[in-house]
Enzyme design. Sequence first.
Site, PDB file in Angstrom:
ATOM      1  N   HIS A  13       0.966  -1.211   0.124  1.00  0.00           N
ATOM      2  CA  HIS A  13       0.067  -0.065   0.036  1.00  0.00           C
ATOM      3  C   HIS A  13       1.135   1.180   0.009  1.00  0.00           C
ATOM      4  O   HIS A  13       1.443   1.461   1.041  1.00  0.00           O
ATOM      5  CB  HIS A  13      -0.925  -0.043   1.220  1.00  0.00           C
ATOM      6  CG  HIS A  13      -1.970   1.184   1.059  1.00  0.00           C
ATOM      7  ND1 HIS A  13      -3.298   0.976   1.480  1.00  0.00           N
ATOM      8  CD2 HIS A  13      -1.652   2.488   0.931  1.00  0.00           C
ATOM      9  CE1 HIS A  13      -3.967   2.061   1.574  1.00  0.00           C
ATOM     10  NE2 HIS A  13      -2.988   3.030   1.334  1.00  0.00           N
ATOM     11  N   HIS A  15       1.491   5.332  -1.715  1.00  0.00           N
ATOM     12  CA  HIS A  15       0.953   6.547  -2.586  1.00  0.00           C
ATOM     13  C   HIS A  15       2.165   7.142  -3.412  1.00  0.00           C
ATOM     14  O   HIS A  15       3.048   7.701  -2.526  1.00  0.00           O
ATOM     15  CB  HIS A  15       0.437   7.436  -1.905  1.00  0.00           C
ATOM     16  CG  HIS A  15      -1.072   7.112  -1.227  1.00  0.00           C
ATOM     17  ND1 HIS A  15      -2.131   7.030  -1.846  1.00  0.00           N
ATOM     18  CD2 HIS A  15      -1.158   6.434   0.008  1.00  0.00           C
ATOM     19  CE1 HIS A  15      -3.122   6.510  -1.108  1.00  0.00           C
ATOM     20  NE2 HIS A  15      -2.381   6.072   0.012  1.00  0.00           N
ATOM     21  N   LYS A  96      -9.934  -0.516  -5.659  1.00  0.00           N
ATOM     22  CA  LYS A  96      -9.982  -0.030  -4.504  1.00  0.00           C
ATOM     23  C   LYS A  96     -11.199   0.893  -3.791  1.00  0.00           C
ATOM     24  O   LYS A  96     -11.553   1.705  -4.880  1.00  0.00           O
ATOM     25  CB  LYS A  96      -8.749   0.746  -4.064  1.00  0.00           C
ATOM     26  CG  LYS A  96      -8.412   1.616  -2.908  1.00  0.00           C
ATOM     27  CD  LYS A  96      -7.871   0.940  -1.876  1.00  0.00           C
ATOM     28  CE  LYS A  96      -8.097   1.706  -0.600  1.00  0.00           C
ATOM     29  NZ  LYS A  96      -6.826   2.748  -0.508  1.00  0.00           N
ATOM     30  N   HIS A 133     -10.605   1.364   1.941  1.00  0.00           N
ATOM     31  CA  HIS A 133     -10.184   2.223   3.128  1.00  0.00           C
ATOM     32  C   HIS A 133     -11.319   2.316   3.846  1.00  0.00           C
ATOM     33  O   HIS A 133     -12.514   2.919   3.619  1.00  0.00           O
ATOM     34  CB  HIS A 133     -10.133   3.545   2.443  1.00  0.00           C
ATOM     35  CG  HIS A 133      -9.681   4.555   3.508  1.00  0.00           C
ATOM     36  ND1 HIS A 133      -8.398   5.225   3.485  1.00  0.00           N
ATOM     37  CD2 HIS A 133      -9.970   5.178   4.501  1.00  0.00           C
ATOM     38  CE1 HIS A 133      -8.370   6.125   4.411  1.00  0.00           C
ATOM     39  NE2 HIS A 133      -9.384   6.239   5.149  1.00  0.00           N
ATOM     40  N   HIS A 167      -4.329  -0.381   5.812  1.00  0.00           N
ATOM     41  CA  HIS A 167      -3.880   0.310   7.025  1.00  0.00           C
ATOM     42  C   HIS A 167      -4.705   0.164   8.315  1.00  0.00           C
ATOM     43  O   HIS A 167      -5.375   1.033   8.953  1.00  0.00           O
ATOM     44  CB  HIS A 167      -3.854   1.732   6.790  1.00  0.00           C
ATOM     45  CG  HIS A 167      -4.743   2.200   5.635  1.00  0.00           C
ATOM     46  ND1 HIS A 167      -6.156   2.396   6.074  1.00  0.00           N
ATOM     47  CD2 HIS A 167      -4.635   3.066   4.546  1.00  0.00           C
ATOM     48  CE1 HIS A 167      -6.562   2.995   5.347  1.00  0.00           C
ATOM     49  NE2 HIS A 167      -6.009   3.328   4.293  1.00  0.00           N
ATOM     50  N   ASP A 239       1.511   2.556   3.370  1.00  0.00           N
ATOM     51  CA  ASP A 239       0.611   3.778   3.320  1.00  0.00           C
ATOM     52  C   ASP A 239       1.414   4.761   3.441  1.00  0.00           C
ATOM     53  O   ASP A 239       1.036   6.246   3.720  1.00  0.00           O
ATOM     54  CB  ASP A 239      -0.498   4.123   4.298  1.00  0.00           C
ATOM     55  CG  ASP A 239      -1.529   5.199   3.876  1.00  0.00           C
ATOM     56  OD1 ASP A 239      -1.653   5.298   2.614  1.00  0.00           O
ATOM     57  OD2 ASP A 239      -2.403   5.313   4.610  1.00  0.00           O
ATOM     58  N   HIS A 243       3.153  14.465   0.822  1.00  0.00           N
ATOM     59  CA  HIS A 243       2.450  15.718   0.623  1.00  0.00           C
ATOM     60  C   HIS A 243       3.899  16.749   0.931  1.00  0.00           C
ATOM     61  O   HIS A 243       4.654  16.504   1.638  1.00  0.00           O
ATOM     62  CB  HIS A 243       1.522  16.217   1.733  1.00  0.00           C
ATOM     63  CG  HIS A 243       0.294  15.225   1.292  1.00  0.00           C
ATOM     64  ND1 HIS A 243      -0.559  15.375   0.462  1.00  0.00           N
ATOM     65  CD2 HIS A 243      -0.087  14.233   2.172  1.00  0.00           C
ATOM     66  CE1 HIS A 243      -1.519  14.597   0.614  1.00  0.00           C
ATOM     67  NE2 HIS A 243      -1.290  13.821   1.784  1.00  0.00           N
ATOM     68  N   ALA A 254      -3.689  15.069   5.095  1.00  0.00           N
ATOM     69  CA  ALA A 254      -3.422  13.868   5.661  1.00  0.00           C
ATOM     70  C   ALA A 254      -2.463  12.918   5.066  1.00  0.00           C
ATOM     71  O   ALA A 254      -2.658  12.550   3.786  1.00  0.00           O
ATOM     72  CB  ALA A 254      -4.628  13.030   5.863  1.00  0.00           C
TER      73      ALA A 254
HETATM   74  C1  NCD Z   1      -3.577   9.224   1.690  1.00  0.00           C
HETATM   75  C2  NCD Z   1      -3.225  10.020   0.656  1.00  0.00           C
HETATM   76  O1  NCD Z   1      -2.401  11.048   0.877  1.00  0.00           O
HETATM   77  O2  NCD Z   1      -3.210   9.862  -0.387  1.00  0.00           O
HETATM   78  N1  NCD Z   1      -3.543   9.729   3.283  1.00  0.00           N
HETATM   79  C3  NCD Z   1      -3.419   9.208   4.194  1.00  0.00           C
HETATM   80  O3  NCD Z   1      -3.611   9.937   5.111  1.00  0.00           O
HETATM   81  N2  NCD Z   1      -3.298   8.051   4.492  1.00  0.00           N
HETATM   82  C4  NCD Z   1      -4.842   8.698   1.359  1.00  0.00           C
HETATM   83  C5  NCD Z   1      -5.209   7.410   2.188  1.00  0.00           C
HETATM   84  O4  NCD Z   1      -4.480   6.181   2.233  1.00  0.00           O
HETATM   85  O5  NCD Z   1      -6.116   7.448   3.095  1.00  0.00           O
HETATM   86 ZN    ZN Z   2      -3.188   5.035   1.596  1.00  0.00          ZN
END
Ligand code: NCD
Ligand code: ZN
Length: 331
Positions: A13, A15, A96, A133, A167, A239, A243, A254
């Site tokens: 998992h 991003h 997803k 999620h 997660h 996860d 950012h 987040a």
């Molecule tokens: C994730 C994101 O920034 O894409 N953010 C997070 O807080 N985990 C999205 C997600 O997996 O919820």
């Molecule tokens: Zn995520």
Amino acid sequence: MSQISLPSPLDMHVHLRQDDMLHHVTPYTAQQFVGAVCMPNTLPPVDSMKRYDAYVAEIKAAAAPLEFEPYVPLFLRPDYTREELEPAVDRLFGAKLYPAGVTTNSEGGVKEVEKLEPVLDLLQDLGIPLLVHGETDGYSPDREREFLAVYDHFAKTFPKLRITMEHITCADTVDFLEKHDNVFATVTLHHLLYTLDDVLGGLFNPFLFCKPICKSAKDRDALQALVLSGHPKVMFGSDSAPHTEVMKRTEGMAGCFTAPVLLPMLAEFFEDNDALDKLEPFVCDRAREIYPRIRVPERNVVLENTEWTVPPRYGSVVPINPGDRLRWQVV
Ligand code: NCD
Ligand code: ZN
């Protein structure tokens, strides 16, 4: 000097974003993992096979020269048709589910989970796993627990559908894992290590702020016990969700950026708990058992016992623990 050699670790998992951010962060994942579940909550989301193909190609290019396999689940829409999905079944990793608005870039997610039954029936029939999620829009610390009723309904109604609770964060979810044979889970590094107090018990730490939010010490301890037991239904999924520092500080985005520190900190966690033998099953074996159809590149990733200091930032992105001294380093 001691070493740990891991055969083909996987991050189930992550991003990686898109464009410049994708090119910036992908190498950190590709150096430590030979493949990863790369989430589809891009802008726009990966919700067609055309976008899917382009996204896989973009990730592979960003990881080169390392061989790296992206497993991309399609962003679930309630209106996917058999005509759309069936021809893609061999290359499609999963779908997803993001309930609308519960996390970053989920505005286009599913508004009424009750209306998903036809598409879930189709996924079950085609053998496409569902990744979720699992949060409601309720009171933050209760959101995951409240969502267990939805998992329960899905698992009962579609007993052949493989469902991964992404997660997971709380003790009730750990218990729930035993309830259905078709339900699995990923666990992150940060939920294994931190509680809500680490996020906001002192000064607010935006770099530990993520969805789902870290929970109580009791919940964290339940996750630790689950992972240290080497549970067969539990695999690693970081996860890691980058950012920019500016967006974290000004917009309150987040997501925790953990990619560069994952294997060193996991090794430390398992070693501190006298369970180094459980690291390999957690990061290498479980994912292949739970998703037997994935193609996994063969590459050993080696850690050596050399101290290093986590830098304050990686380009525009701040990691979860800048300045920490870590004992293990990826060679
Ligand atoms: C994730 C994101 O920034 O894409 N953010 C997070 O807080 N985990 C999205 C997600 O997996 O919820
Ligand atoms: Zn995520």
